[in-house]
Design a protein around this motif. Structure first.
Motif, PDB file in Angstrom:
ATOM      1  N   TYR A  58     -44.987   4.844  40.039  1.00 14.74           N
ATOM      2  CA  TYR A  58     -46.010   4.850  41.248  1.00 14.74           C
ATOM      3  C   TYR A  58     -45.048   4.038  42.115  1.00 14.74           C
ATOM      4  CZ  TYR A  58     -50.123   4.288  44.328  1.00 14.74           C
ATOM      5  OH  TYR A  58     -51.020   4.219  45.870  1.00 14.74           O
ATOM      6  N   ALA A  59     -44.953   2.614  42.373  1.00 20.42           N
ATOM      7  CA  ALA A  59     -44.657   1.751  43.037  1.00 20.42           C
ATOM      8  C   ALA A  59     -43.609   1.986  43.131  1.00 20.42           C
ATOM      9  CB  ALA A  59     -44.956   0.632  42.637  1.00 20.42           C
ATOM     10  N   THR A 118     -43.178  -6.212  41.902  1.00 16.09           N
ATOM     11  CA  THR A 118     -43.994  -7.152  42.018  1.00 16.09           C
ATOM     12  C   THR A 118     -45.607  -5.901  41.744  1.00 16.09           C
ATOM     13  OG1 THR A 118     -43.638  -6.694  44.329  1.00 16.09           O
ATOM     14  CG2 THR A 118     -43.207  -8.636  43.637  1.00 16.09           C
ATOM     15  N   THR A 119     -45.457  -4.629  42.527  1.00 16.33           N
ATOM     16  CA  THR A 119     -47.463  -3.512  43.412  1.00 16.33           C
ATOM     17  C   THR A 119     -47.226  -3.638  41.696  1.00 16.33           C
ATOM     18  OG1 THR A 119     -46.351  -3.846  45.652  1.00 16.33           O
ATOM     19  CG2 THR A 119     -48.334  -2.622  44.781  1.00 16.33           C
ATOM     20  N   ALA A 120     -46.198  -3.314  40.858  1.00 17.37           N
ATOM     21  CA  ALA A 120     -46.754  -2.520  39.489  1.00 17.37           C
ATOM     22  C   ALA A 120     -47.280  -3.274  38.821  1.00 17.37           C
ATOM     23  CB  ALA A 120     -45.373  -2.108  38.728  1.00 17.37           C
ATOM     24  N   SER A 121     -46.851  -4.762  38.423  1.00 20.03           N
ATOM     25  CA  SER A 121     -47.271  -6.056  37.911  1.00 20.03           C
ATOM     26  C   SER A 121     -48.652  -5.876  38.335  1.00 20.03           C
ATOM     27  CB  SER A 121     -46.358  -7.100  37.798  1.00 20.03           C
ATOM     28  OG  SER A 121     -45.043  -6.638  37.702  1.00 20.03           O
ATOM     29  N   VAL A 122     -48.523  -6.389  39.375  1.00 20.69           N
ATOM     30  CA  VAL A 122     -50.008  -6.624  39.664  1.00 20.69           C
ATOM     31  C   VAL A 122     -50.764  -5.481  39.481  1.00 20.69           C
ATOM     32  CG1 VAL A 122     -51.989  -6.874  42.094  1.00 20.69           C
ATOM     33  CG2 VAL A 122     -49.630  -8.030  41.724  1.00 20.69           C
ATOM     34  N   LEU A 123     -50.609  -3.908  40.078  1.00 19.20           N
ATOM     35  CA  LEU A 123     -51.757  -2.663  39.224  1.00 19.20           C
ATOM     36  C   LEU A 123     -51.992  -2.952  37.778  1.00 19.20           C
ATOM     37  CD1 LEU A 123     -50.901   0.071  41.420  1.00 19.20           C
ATOM     38  CD2 LEU A 123     -53.097  -0.816  41.159  1.00 19.20           C
ATOM     39  N   MET A 142     -52.572   0.007  46.248  1.00 19.20           N
ATOM     40  CA  MET A 142     -53.032  -0.546  45.323  1.00 19.20           C
ATOM     41  C   MET A 142     -54.770  -0.230  45.261  1.00 19.20           C
ATOM     42  SD  MET A 142     -52.265  -4.016  44.079  1.00 19.20           S
ATOM     43  CE  MET A 142     -51.893  -5.514  45.750  1.00 19.20           C
ATOM     44  N   LEU A 143     -55.211   0.299  46.989  1.00 13.39           N
ATOM     45  CA  LEU A 143     -56.465   0.376  46.985  1.00 13.39           C
ATOM     46  C   LEU A 143     -57.224   2.410  46.771  1.00 13.39           C
ATOM     47  CD1 LEU A 143     -57.082  -1.419  50.943  1.00 13.39           C
ATOM     48  CD2 LEU A 143     -58.499  -1.505  48.453  1.00 13.39           C
ATOM     49  N   ILE A 144     -55.277   2.361  47.400  1.00 14.17           N
ATOM     50  CA  ILE A 144     -55.641   3.707  46.959  1.00 14.17           C
ATOM     51  C   ILE A 144     -55.909   4.640  46.324  1.00 14.17           C
ATOM     52  CG2 ILE A 144     -54.043   6.594  47.718  1.00 14.17           C
ATOM     53  CD1 ILE A 144     -52.633   5.275  50.370  1.00 14.17           C
ATOM     54  N   PHE A 145     -54.630   3.646  45.175  1.00 11.93           N
ATOM     55  CA  PHE A 145     -54.728   4.040  43.819  1.00 11.93           C
ATOM     56  C   PHE A 145     -56.243   3.539  43.120  1.00 11.93           C
ATOM     57  CE2 PHE A 145     -53.926   3.648  39.076  1.00 11.93           C
ATOM     58  CZ  PHE A 145     -52.592   4.970  39.089  1.00 11.93           C
ATOM     59  N   LEU A 146     -57.029   2.997  43.193  1.00  9.65           N
ATOM     60  CA  LEU A 146     -58.176   2.483  42.371  1.00  9.65           C
ATOM     61  C   LEU A 146     -59.363   3.247  44.040  1.00  9.65           C
ATOM     62  CD1 LEU A 146     -58.003  -1.639  43.398  1.00  9.65           C
ATOM     63  CD2 LEU A 146     -57.998  -0.094  40.626  1.00  9.65           C
ATOM     64  N   HIS A 147     -58.728   3.993  44.366  1.00 10.58           N
ATOM     65  CA  HIS A 147     -60.040   5.258  44.605  1.00 10.58           C
ATOM     66  C   HIS A 147     -59.945   6.116  43.880  1.00 10.58           C
ATOM     67  CE1 HIS A 147     -62.172   7.470  47.098  1.00 10.58           C
ATOM     68  NE2 HIS A 147     -61.443   8.483  47.305  1.00 10.58           N
ATOM     69  N   HIS A 148     -58.686   6.593  43.565  1.00 13.16           N
ATOM     70  CA  HIS A 148     -58.515   8.323  42.284  1.00 13.16           C
ATOM     71  C   HIS A 148     -59.661   7.958  41.305  1.00 13.16           C
ATOM     72  CE1 HIS A 148     -58.099  11.051  46.076  1.00 13.16           C
ATOM     73  NE2 HIS A 148     -56.969   9.789  46.359  1.00 13.16           N
ATOM     74  N   LEU A 149     -58.361   6.274  40.654  1.00 15.23           N
ATOM     75  CA  LEU A 149     -58.229   5.691  39.529  1.00 15.23           C
ATOM     76  C   LEU A 149     -60.000   6.334  39.012  1.00 15.23           C
ATOM     77  CD1 LEU A 149     -57.632   4.841  36.616  1.00 15.23           C
ATOM     78  CD2 LEU A 149     -57.617   2.843  37.354  1.00 15.23           C
ATOM     79  N   THR A 150     -60.935   4.794  39.680  1.00 17.92           N
ATOM     80  CA  THR A 150     -62.063   4.224  39.787  1.00 17.92           C
ATOM     81  C   THR A 150     -63.132   5.505  39.731  1.00 17.92           C
ATOM     82  OG1 THR A 150     -62.385   4.221  41.718  1.00 17.92           O
ATOM     83  CG2 THR A 150     -61.707   2.063  39.525  1.00 17.92           C
ATOM     84  N   THR A 151     -63.049   6.757  40.827  1.00 19.42           N
ATOM     85  CA  THR A 151     -63.398   8.015  40.833  1.00 19.42           C
ATOM     86  C   THR A 151     -63.082   8.750  39.259  1.00 19.42           C
ATOM     87  OG1 THR A 151     -62.584   8.569  42.389  1.00 19.42           O
ATOM     88  CG2 THR A 151     -64.714   7.527  42.729  1.00 19.42           C
ATOM     89  N   THR A 152     -62.007   8.836  38.877  1.00 18.20           N
ATOM     90  CA  THR A 152     -61.373   9.804  38.170  1.00 18.20           C
ATOM     91  C   THR A 152     -61.626  10.018  36.599  1.00 18.20           C
ATOM     92  OG1 THR A 152     -59.917  10.122  40.005  1.00 18.20           O
ATOM     93  CG2 THR A 152     -60.384  12.183  37.979  1.00 18.20           C
ATOM     94  N   TYR A 153     -61.001   8.230  36.648  1.00 18.59           N
ATOM     95  CA  TYR A 153     -60.963   8.073  34.941  1.00 18.59           C
ATOM     96  C   TYR A 153     -61.663   6.663  34.131  1.00 18.59           C
ATOM     97  CZ  TYR A 153     -57.241  11.595  34.865  1.00 18.59           C
ATOM     98  OH  TYR A 153     -55.989  12.373  34.620  1.00 18.59           O
ATOM     99  N   ARG A 154     -62.101   6.422  33.050  1.00 12.28           N
ATOM    100  CA  ARG A 154     -62.011   6.088  32.136  1.00 12.28           C
ATOM    101  C   ARG A 154     -60.542   5.755  31.572  1.00 12.28           C
ATOM    102  NH1 ARG A 154     -64.292   4.629  35.264  1.00 12.28           N
ATOM    103  NH2 ARG A 154     -66.041   4.503  36.475  1.00 12.28           N
ATOM    104  N   TRP A 155     -60.983   4.010  30.815  1.00 13.38           N
ATOM    105  CA  TRP A 155     -59.402   3.676  29.939  1.00 13.38           C
ATOM    106  C   TRP A 155     -60.179   2.373  29.247  1.00 13.38           C
ATOM    107  CZ3 TRP A 155     -60.578   2.600  34.958  1.00 13.38           C
ATOM    108  CH2 TRP A 155     -60.360   1.738  35.769  1.00 13.38           C
ATOM    109  N   HIS A 156     -59.523   2.475  28.271  1.00  9.84           N
ATOM    110  CA  HIS A 156     -59.478   2.021  26.985  1.00  9.84           C
ATOM    111  C   HIS A 156     -58.276   0.784  26.679  1.00  9.84           C
ATOM    112  CE1 HIS A 156     -63.731   1.889  26.086  1.00  9.84           C
ATOM    113  NE2 HIS A 156     -63.671   3.098  25.521  1.00  9.84           N
ATOM    114  N   VAL A 157     -58.445  -0.077  26.151  1.00 10.70           N
ATOM    115  CA  VAL A 157     -56.902  -0.806  25.973  1.00 10.70           C
ATOM    116  C   VAL A 157     -56.582  -0.595  24.730  1.00 10.70           C
ATOM    117  CG1 VAL A 157     -56.002  -3.537  26.126  1.00 10.70           C
ATOM    118  CG2 VAL A 157     -57.053  -2.386  28.418  1.00 10.70           C
ATOM    119  N   MET A 158     -55.794  -0.233  24.361  1.00  9.61           N
ATOM    120  CA  MET A 158     -54.913  -0.475  22.618  1.00  9.61           C
ATOM    121  C   MET A 158     -54.511  -1.471  22.612  1.00  9.61           C
ATOM    122  SD  MET A 158     -54.726   3.453  22.411  1.00  9.61           S
ATOM    123  CE  MET A 158     -52.750   3.391  22.904  1.00  9.61           C
TER     124      MET A 158
END
Ligand code: HEM
Length: 505
Positions: A200-201, A317-322, A460-476
């Motif tokens: 993405y970044a 940088t941006t990828a690590s923060v996301l 980061m804001l744009i990505f989080l908008h679509h991520l949080t309204t579309t998906y959930r995630w579990h850390v493995m």
């Protein structure tokens, strides 16, 4: 050779008429050579140690701290301990300014906001940026972060102009398309968060630098070469056939040729190009008009080095923060739900108006913005930066000798309970009030501060908008732990399983 020293070794001398061979001459020649080499090496090592540990003229006033073992200094300790505790132990023991010796360099660590400000802002001219030569070779020696003075400020103005809010406002829908394209590939799957965030970044960096001109084939080639470059950047700087560094240097030369071709093509076509490249080409064209007989202020190879430099600075940088944001939201489910509510409020407006995100929408995401701010503080992916004293500097009552490295420790300041109570707690609400001046520097400070901070926050804001309204995630797997590569990121790049949000409720 001095005459008084030469004869005894050259001639055997007599003793009571018997010829006496000195013992030395009975030793076989190869052994003499070995002894000679060993003694010379020992002498050189001792000389080096003496030079290294030679006390500077005004010894008393060096900052407190330990220089560790001869030559290796405290490097092994830094690499075997967690780097954060390495710095904080020493800060507790010696105070906000202390000396150490790492990676072959004497260093002064700075962990008070005021002292960091002096190094980065008010006396920045006395502390130049410093990077290993291998990194300069890979990125390109004319990239702005290696410079100080007139050249730096001229290029910096152009880079800043390309990434200021007014310049990036128009990219919102393009960045949104990149986010949607990537998220569209996720659907019920397991993935490596860091790798996805890098994709993405990287794509965002490419459109920000080259604009939206469609030269897909050229772009694919550039992307491929850039990836070879990146592998070599974090490897041993050994320029021998077959090593990643050697391959990276080869990719760097090819990348230069491609960029020069692209620059020429854009110049010939006469069409106005956007992004950083557009701004740099325009600046060069204006220079040429003004100073017809003079050398242009910025050459094509300077343009190429800065293009590559900015992609480098923008991408990992941006990828690590996301990646950290996804970890913190995963670990704080109530916060995730609150962020989702904020984003769903915006989403329903978009659906009603049948449109995509705008710049103005991204300005109405206060909680999500605070999550980003708190992640930048907590994760502090740039734990410190490097400068080098250009002369002997009198600093807060101490001497920093010329050539010593000076490291403002951003992470230590961001984790000080004096400025951020309960510093290890992930608490975005702390940013409801602005932090004290100079205590919060995720994008640095002063002349070398980050020109891409607004772009980074926007993507980061744009990505989080679509991520949080579309998906959930579990850390493995093991959810905790950090790895460095080169920035600190969650262990193994945060492997996770994603699923459409609706299935969860
Ligand atoms: C969250 C992501 C980012 C973080 C945490 C970050 C952090 C930083 C920091 C701390 C510095 C100052 C380094 C120093 O003083 O030695 C810096 C410099 C820089 N950053 Fe960023 N950055 C990010 C994203 C970006 C992006 C997206 C771009 C490009 C569009 C960018 C371009 C640059 C450049 C060109 C410099 C060098 C500036 C100079 O030397 O004058 N960064 N960044």
């Amino acid at each position: 050779m001095h005459p008084s020293l030469s004869p005894p070794l050259q001639q055997p001398f007599s003793n009571n008429g018997l010829q006496y061979q000195p013992r030395l001459l009975l030793i076989p020649a190869p052994l003499i050579l070995v002894i000679f080499i060993s003694l010379t090496t020992l002498f050189l090592v001792l000389l080096l140690l003496c030079l290294q540990w030679r006390q500077p003229r005004i010894h008393k006033r060096l900052p407190p701290g330990s220089m560790g073992w001869p030559y290796v200094g405290e490097t092994l300790k830094l690499y075997t301990e967690n780097p954060n505790s390495f710095f904080s132990h020493r800060q507790k023991r010696y105070g906000d300014i202390f000396k150490t010796h790492i990676l072959g360099c004497p260093c002064v660590m700075i962990s008070s906001p005021e002292a960091a400000r002096i190094v980065l802002v008010s006396r920045a001219h006395l502390f130049r940026p410093t990077y290993p030569t291998s990194k300069e070779k890979i990125i390109g020696p004319e990239a702005l972060f290696f410079h100080q003075g007139t050249y730096h400020s001229r290029v910096k103005k152009l880079v800043q102009a390309s990434f200021m809010p007014s310049a990036i406002k128009g990219s919102v829908s393009e960045i949104e398309n990149i986010a949607l394209r990537l998220l569209g590939t996720w659907k019920d799957t397991s993935l490596n968060t860091l790798q996805e965030m890098k994709k993405y970044a990287f794509d965002v960096a490419i459109i920000s630098v080259f604009g939206n001109n469609k030269e897909d084939l050229e772009m694919e080639g550039i992307k491929h070469l850039y990836q070879c470059l990146e592998k070599g950047y974090n490897s041993m700087p050994l320029d021998l056939p077959g090593t990643p560094f050697h391959k990276a240097m080869k990719a760097r030369r090819l990348l230069n040729e491609r960029l020069k071709r692209l620059i020429e093509k854009r110049r010939q076509s006469g069409e106005q190009s956007s992004g950083l490249l557009g701004v740099l080409l325009e600046a060069k064209a204006n220079d040429n008009k003004l100073n017809k007989d003079q050398e242009p202020m910025i050459s094509d190879s300077q343009i190429a080095d800065n293009i590559i430099g900015v992609i480098f600075a923008a991408h990992d940088t941006t990828a690590s923060v996301l990646t950290w944001i996804l970890k913190y939201l995963h670990d704080n489910p109530q916060l995730l739900e609150a962020v989702t509510r904020e984003q769903e409020g915006i989403r329903s407006k978009l659906l009603n108006a049948n449109r995509g995100l705008t710049w103005e929408d991204t300005r109405r995401m206060p909680l999500t913005s605070r999550v980003i701010q708190e992640t930048l503080r907590t994760a502090s992916i740039l734990s410190f930066t490097f400068r080098e004293a250009v002369e002997d500097v009198e600093f807060e009552g101490y001497l920093i000798p010329k050539g010593w490295k000076v490291l403002p420790l951003f992470r230590t300041i961001h984790h000080s309970p004096d400025f951020f109570p309960q510093p290890d707690k992930f608490d975005p609400s702390r940013f409801e009030v602005p932090p004290r001046p100079n205590t919060y520097m995720p994008f640095g400070n002063g002349v070398h501060s980050c020109p891409g901070s607004e772009l980074a926050k926007l993507e980061m804001l744009i990505f989080l908008h679509h991520l949080t309204t579309t998906y959930r995630w579990h850390v493995m797997g093991d959810a905790d732990g950090i790895q460095y590569g080169p920035f600190p990121v969650p262990k193994q790049g945060l492997p996770m399983r994603v699923m459409p949000k609706k299935k969860m409720t």
